[in-house]
Design an enzyme around this catalytic site. Sequence first.
Site, PDB file in Angstrom:
ATOM      1  N   ASN A   6       0.864  -1.181   0.000  1.00 13.03           N
ATOM      2  CA  ASN A   6       0.000   0.000   0.000  1.00 13.03           C
ATOM      3  C   ASN A   6       0.901   1.232   0.000  1.00 13.03           C
ATOM      4  O   ASN A   6       1.446   1.608   1.032  1.00 13.03           O
ATOM      5  CB  ASN A   6      -0.899  -0.017   1.246  1.00 13.03           C
ATOM      6  CG  ASN A   6      -1.798   1.206   1.311  1.00 13.03           C
ATOM      7  OD1 ASN A   6      -1.902   1.965   0.357  1.00 13.03           O
ATOM      8  ND2 ASN A   6      -2.462   1.392   2.456  1.00 13.03           N
ATOM      9  N   LYS A  26       0.038   4.210  -0.449  1.00 10.28           N
ATOM     10  CA  LYS A  26      -0.662   5.406   0.048  1.00 10.28           C
ATOM     11  C   LYS A  26      -0.380   6.602  -0.877  1.00 10.28           C
ATOM     12  O   LYS A  26      -0.201   6.396  -2.078  1.00 10.28           O
ATOM     13  CB  LYS A  26      -0.280   5.710   1.501  1.00 10.28           C
ATOM     14  CG  LYS A  26      -0.375   4.467   2.389  1.00 10.28           C
ATOM     15  CD  LYS A  26      -0.273   4.789   3.849  1.00 10.28           C
ATOM     16  CE  LYS A  26      -0.196   3.491   4.640  1.00 10.28           C
ATOM     17  NZ  LYS A  26      -0.354   3.692   6.066  1.00 10.28           N
ATOM     18  N   HIS A  54      -9.759   0.958   4.539  1.00 10.89           N
ATOM     19  CA  HIS A  54      -8.511   1.180   5.282  1.00 10.89           C
ATOM     20  C   HIS A  54      -8.801   2.116   6.459  1.00 10.89           C
ATOM     21  O   HIS A  54      -9.643   3.024   6.352  1.00 10.89           O
ATOM     22  CB  HIS A  54      -7.461   1.794   4.356  1.00 10.89           C
ATOM     23  CG  HIS A  54      -6.088   1.804   4.955  1.00 10.89           C
ATOM     24  ND1 HIS A  54      -5.699   2.755   5.868  1.00 10.89           N
ATOM     25  CD2 HIS A  54      -5.048   0.956   4.807  1.00 10.89           C
ATOM     26  CE1 HIS A  54      -4.452   2.497   6.245  1.00 10.89           C
ATOM     27  NE2 HIS A  54      -4.032   1.409   5.620  1.00 10.89           N
ATOM     28  N   GLU A  98      -7.331   4.586   7.542  1.00  6.79           N
ATOM     29  CA  GLU A  98      -7.169   6.017   7.217  1.00  6.79           C
ATOM     30  C   GLU A  98      -8.415   6.553   6.515  1.00  6.79           C
ATOM     31  O   GLU A  98      -8.819   7.697   6.722  1.00  6.79           O
ATOM     32  CB  GLU A  98      -5.901   6.217   6.364  1.00  6.79           C
ATOM     33  CG  GLU A  98      -4.654   6.009   7.207  1.00  6.79           C
ATOM     34  CD  GLU A  98      -3.442   5.502   6.453  1.00  6.79           C
ATOM     35  OE1 GLU A  98      -3.395   5.590   5.216  1.00  6.79           O
ATOM     36  OE2 GLU A  98      -2.523   4.977   7.128  1.00  6.79           O
ATOM     37  N   GLU A 119      -5.833  -5.112  10.378  1.00  2.77           N
ATOM     38  CA  GLU A 119      -4.813  -4.097  10.623  1.00  2.77           C
ATOM     39  C   GLU A 119      -5.120  -3.371  11.929  1.00  2.77           C
ATOM     40  O   GLU A 119      -5.899  -2.401  11.939  1.00  2.77           O
ATOM     41  CB  GLU A 119      -4.797  -3.079   9.480  1.00  2.77           C
ATOM     42  CG  GLU A 119      -4.518  -3.679   8.117  1.00  2.77           C
ATOM     43  CD  GLU A 119      -3.894  -2.652   7.189  1.00  2.77           C
ATOM     44  OE1 GLU A 119      -2.774  -2.881   6.745  1.00  2.77           O
ATOM     45  OE2 GLU A 119      -4.521  -1.607   6.950  1.00  2.77           O
ATOM     46  N   GLY A 170       1.950   2.093  10.802  1.00  3.94           N
ATOM     47  CA  GLY A 170       2.879   3.213  10.664  1.00  3.94           C
ATOM     48  C   GLY A 170       3.524   3.618  11.971  1.00  3.94           C
ATOM     49  O   GLY A 170       4.119   4.688  12.063  1.00  3.94           O
ATOM     50  N   SER A 183       2.980  -2.379  10.390  1.00  9.49           N
ATOM     51  CA  SER A 183       4.438  -2.401  10.547  1.00  9.49           C
ATOM     52  C   SER A 183       5.065  -3.754  10.188  1.00  9.49           C
ATOM     53  O   SER A 183       5.990  -4.207  10.860  1.00  9.49           O
ATOM     54  CB  SER A 183       4.828  -1.952  11.960  1.00  9.49           C
ATOM     55  OG  SER A 183       4.363  -0.626  12.196  1.00  9.49           O
TER      56      SER A 183
HETATM   57  C1  PEP Z   1      -1.090   0.120   6.009  1.00  6.16           C
HETATM   58  O1  PEP Z   1      -1.175   1.320   5.839  1.00  6.16           O
HETATM   59  O2  PEP Z   1      -1.942  -0.642   5.518  1.00  6.16           O
HETATM   60  C2  PEP Z   1       0.016  -0.378   6.817  1.00  6.16           C
HETATM   61  C3  PEP Z   1      -0.077  -1.578   7.317  1.00  6.16           C
HETATM   62  O3  PEP Z   1       1.069   0.486   7.016  1.00  6.16           O
HETATM   63  P1  PEP Z   1       2.475   0.137   7.741  1.00  6.16           P
HETATM   64  O4  PEP Z   1       2.959  -1.158   7.136  1.00  6.16           O
HETATM   65  O5  PEP Z   1       3.363   1.279   7.409  1.00  6.16           O
HETATM   66  O6  PEP Z   1       2.190  -0.007   9.184  1.00  6.16           O
END
Ligand code: PEP
Length: 252
Positions: free
Chosen positions: A9, A11, A96, A98, A168, A174, A214
């Site tokens: 992803n 983003k 997601h 976000e 998630e 993040g 992460s």
């Molecule tokens: C994501 O945004 O779906 C995500 C898992 O980000 P990160 O791997 O940076 O935590």
Amino acid sequence: MRKQIAAANWKMNLTLAEAHELIDLLLQQPLSIEAHQQVLIATPFPYLIPIQQKLANSQIKCCAQNIASTQNGAFTGETSAEIVNSLHINYAIIGHSERRELFHEDHSVLALKVNQALAHSVHPVFCCGEPLAIREAGTQNSYVETQLTESLFHLDAEQMKQCIVAYEPIWAIGTGKTASSEQAQEMHAHIRAVIAAKFGSEVAETVSILYGGSVKASNAIELFAKPDVDGGLVGGASLNAVEFAAIINALK
Ligand code: PEP
């Protein structure tokens, strides 16, 4: 074996030149992608066509980061599942955290997005996951169950089989803080049980459940080794070709 999936992803990152450079570097890495494995890259919308063209001779596919909840019409700035499908893109991230938090997408809007995706042969990569306060209160199982029931449980079994679920935990996105492989397995088993209770075990065994939060080269092998963890949705680490290649190669 159900599909084991590494999904990037990106983003809202990378210029077009940087995106090309990242894909060039990724394709130079030693990648082993077997028939039961799938690699997806969710690029910003304008890059779907050029990056898909670049990946044409690879087993890697592009994925949209979002789609509209409506079919077409006067929705300035939106991109529909029909448009995505017309680009021969057949995957879209939906829900997601976000999008839920920053763009106030609720369960019912996400259910409409899932419907749009499925109506246009786009596999939803449906995200769920709890914030820190819910994890600390110990109510994450029912929180995630509600996310699934409110946005996916109007589907029939065949439609559910077209979906990919990404768990998630928001506190791990993040932040550099990863759920332990035990915490991930526990939630993934719960999600699979919830899907089995509604749609039957054959459907539940078909649906890939990805972990996101992460994921890095250094933790992917341990996370993906868990029986109900079918790969990962990867943000930050997917912007580094060497890291993401190692994550792909960590798939079961
Ligand atoms: C994501 O945004 O779906 C995500 C898992 O980000 P990160 O791997 O940076 O935590």
